[in-house]
Design an enzyme around this catalytic site. Structure first.
Site, mmCIF file in Angstrom:
data_model
loop_
_atom_site.group_PDB
_atom_site.id
_atom_site.type_symbol
_atom_site.label_atom_id
_atom_site.label_comp_id
_atom_site.label_asym_id
_atom_site.label_seq_id
_atom_site.Cartn_x
_atom_site.Cartn_y
_atom_site.Cartn_z
ATOM 1 N N GLU A 1 0.866 -1.194 0.000
ATOM 2 C CA GLU A 1 0.000 0.000 0.000
ATOM 3 C C GLU A 1 0.899 1.240 0.000
ATOM 4 O O GLU A 1 1.863 1.302 0.769
ATOM 5 C CB GLU A 1 -0.846 -0.028 1.285
ATOM 6 C CG GLU A 1 -1.706 1.208 1.521
ATOM 7 C CD GLU A 1 -2.371 1.194 2.911
ATOM 8 O OE1 GLU A 1 -1.789 0.648 3.872
ATOM 9 O OE2 GLU A 1 -3.487 1.732 3.014
ATOM 10 N N ASN B 1 -6.879 6.088 -1.950
ATOM 11 C CA ASN B 1 -5.802 5.149 -1.628
ATOM 12 C C ASN B 1 -6.004 3.972 -2.586
ATOM 13 O O ASN B 1 -6.950 3.200 -2.440
ATOM 14 C CB ASN B 1 -5.946 4.729 -0.158
ATOM 15 C CG ASN B 1 -4.770 3.908 0.320
ATOM 16 O OD1 ASN B 1 -4.050 3.315 -0.474
ATOM 17 N ND2 ASN B 1 -4.596 3.846 1.630
ATOM 18 N N LYS C 1 -9.374 1.932 -2.159
ATOM 19 C CA LYS C 1 -9.672 1.419 -0.809
ATOM 20 C C LYS C 1 -11.033 1.899 -0.309
ATOM 21 O O LYS C 1 -11.335 3.103 -0.372
ATOM 22 C CB LYS C 1 -8.563 1.886 0.133
ATOM 23 C CG LYS C 1 -8.642 1.386 1.561
ATOM 24 C CD LYS C 1 -7.376 1.823 2.294
ATOM 25 C CE LYS C 1 -7.289 1.375 3.714
ATOM 26 N NZ LYS C 1 -5.971 1.729 4.315
ATOM 27 N N GLU D 1 -6.185 8.782 7.415
ATOM 28 C CA GLU D 1 -6.711 8.347 6.109
ATOM 29 C C GLU D 1 -8.093 8.946 5.818
ATOM 30 O O GLU D 1 -8.430 9.207 4.668
ATOM 31 C CB GLU D 1 -6.769 6.828 6.039
ATOM 32 C CG GLU D 1 -5.386 6.234 5.923
ATOM 33 C CD GLU D 1 -5.416 4.796 5.464
ATOM 34 O OE1 GLU D 1 -5.944 4.520 4.389
ATOM 35 O OE2 GLU D 1 -4.906 3.952 6.214
ATOM 36 N N CYS E 1 -5.219 -2.929 2.718
ATOM 37 C CA CYS E 1 -4.999 -2.840 4.156
ATOM 38 C C CYS E 1 -6.243 -3.075 5.004
ATOM 39 O O CYS E 1 -6.678 -4.196 5.166
ATOM 40 C CB CYS E 1 -4.310 -1.526 4.510
ATOM 41 S SG CYS E 1 -3.642 -1.582 6.191
ATOM 42 N N ASN F 1 -0.149 -1.005 5.601
ATOM 43 C CA ASN F 1 0.734 -0.270 6.513
ATOM 44 C C ASN F 1 0.081 -0.404 7.880
ATOM 45 O O ASN F 1 -0.870 0.330 8.183
ATOM 46 C CB ASN F 1 0.809 1.211 6.136
ATOM 47 C CG ASN F 1 1.714 1.471 4.948
ATOM 48 O OD1 ASN F 1 2.873 1.830 5.086
ATOM 49 N ND2 ASN F 1 1.171 1.276 3.748
HETATM 50 N N1 CDV Z 1 -3.365 1.464 6.479
HETATM 51 C C1 CDV Z 1 -4.314 0.852 7.223
HETATM 52 O O1 CDV Z 1 -5.437 0.662 6.784
HETATM 53 N N2 CDV Z 1 -3.956 0.526 8.501
HETATM 54 C C2 CDV Z 1 -4.874 -0.029 9.458
HETATM 55 C C3 CDV Z 1 -4.451 0.340 10.854
HETATM 56 C C4 CDV Z 1 -4.501 1.795 11.069
HETATM 57 C C5 CDV Z 1 -5.331 -0.369 11.887
HETATM 58 C C6 CDV Z 1 -4.992 -1.538 9.365
HETATM 59 O O2 CDV Z 1 -6.128 -2.030 9.304
HETATM 60 O O3 CDV Z 1 -3.979 -2.239 9.396
#
Ligand code: CDV
Length: 314
Positions: free
Chosen positions: A47, A110, A127, A146, A172, A197
């Site tokens: 990501e 994203n 996303k 975000e 993510c 991330n």
């Molecule tokens: N980049 C993300 O979406 N990170 C989230 C963190 C912030 C909980 C994740 O679900 O890993």
């Protein structure tokens, strides 16, 4: 004929703020070449792979913020990577921050893009489940902005015929939501690609610190198994500008087993021969959607939904 796809999951170590775009791209190209040496057919990057994970910082200056986004990918800023991939005959999944700019409006997503071995764009994803907050929380050791820097993705969860199978993407936090996998699997997905991330600490919920690695794996293992899909999950890992992020880049089989995983929190390739036909036993037997998701099944579920009072229990 078996459908074996050799996939390289390319974990990124931290990207410091002062690393130039060229340097970051060179790191990705180094991993791309190593993956090609090992005969991988698809490389999966993380990501926002082109930059540090800037939602961890409060940024007020618009020009400074814009510098973290790309408008056209593949495009001028990523040409060296995609050109090399095309020459080497390897497909690419890449996460990036996307800026769509019309004359009077900027939209930010994203996003990720999937490019095939011929260098053609297969598809794009934006996303859907954006974590964090939109307001500045200066008392926190780092931000999770975000909800400020991105809009909710407007492309749904599409799937594509590519790499000899049916492929879908998410990003993510999407991996924590069961509907992500189910909607992709209803679209026929056999392979789900994602970057992440994930800090090893959420400032608002320190009590969850001990569960971060476990829950990262739990949701993807369940999603893979309950939908008969391969899941390839690629992290940005290590200490990036004071934020410690998990590694655990993972390739998960449709059985729900993790079959390959990173061992470091730096740039690292995790390679596995993914047998796309290994999805069949799950899709045709235990999780046969046609046989188990009829209107009758859903009537039985929805008609009995809700909290019952004691009188209503017969
Ligand atoms: N980049 C993300 O979406 N990170 C989230 C963190 C912030 C909980 C994740 O679900 O890993």
């Amino acid at each position: 004929m078996t459908r074996i796809l050799r996939i390289a999951a390319a974990q990124s170590g931290p990207v410091p703020k002062n690393e130039t775009r060229e340097e970051t791209l060179s790191r990705l190209i180094r991993m791309l070449r190593k993956a090609a040496d090992q005969k991988a057919e698809l490389i999966v990057f993380t990501e926002c792979a082109l930059t540090p994970f800037f939602p961890h910082w409060w940024i007020e200056d618009e020009a400074e913020l814009d510098a973290y986004y790309d408008s056209v990918v593949p495009g001028v800023s990523t040409q060296a990577l995609f050109e090399e991939a095309r020459k080497l005959g390897i497909g690419v999944h890449l996460g990036y921050a996307e800026l769509c700019q019309n004359t009077d409006q900027k939209r930010r997503f994203n996003s990720s893009v999937l490019v095939n071995q011929e260098g053609e764009t297969v598809g794009r994803f934006r996303k859907v489940h954006l974590p964090g907050h939109a307001e500045h929380r200066p008392d926190n050791p780092f931000q999770n902005l975000e909800k400020r820097y991105f809009e909710v993705g407007d492309l749904g969860f599409p799937t594509w015929n590519a790499f000899g199978g049916v492929v879908g993407m998410c990003i993510c936090n999407d991996r924590r939501w069961s509907e992500t996998y189910r909607v992709l699997a209803l679209g026929g997905a056999e392979l789900i690609l994602l970057g992440y991330n994930t800090p090893d600490h959420i400032p608002e919920h320190p009590e969850l610190d001990r569960l971060v690695d476990f829950q990262h794996q739990l949701c993807m293992q369940a999603g893979a198994y309950q939908n008969g899909c391969w899941v390839v999950a690629v992290g940005k890992a290590g200490l990036e500008e004071g934020v410690s992020q998990i590694g655990l880049t993972s390739i998960i089989a449709p059985s729900g087993e993790i079959v390959a995983q990173s061992k470091t929190r730096g740039d690292e390739l995790v390679i596995h021969d993914c047998d796309l036909d290994a999805t069949t036993v799950y899709k045709k037997a235990m999780f046969n959607f046609e046989a188990n998701r009829s209107p009758e099944h859903y009537r039985a579920i929805t008609e009995q939904r809700g909290v019952k009072t004691p009188e209503s229990v017969q």
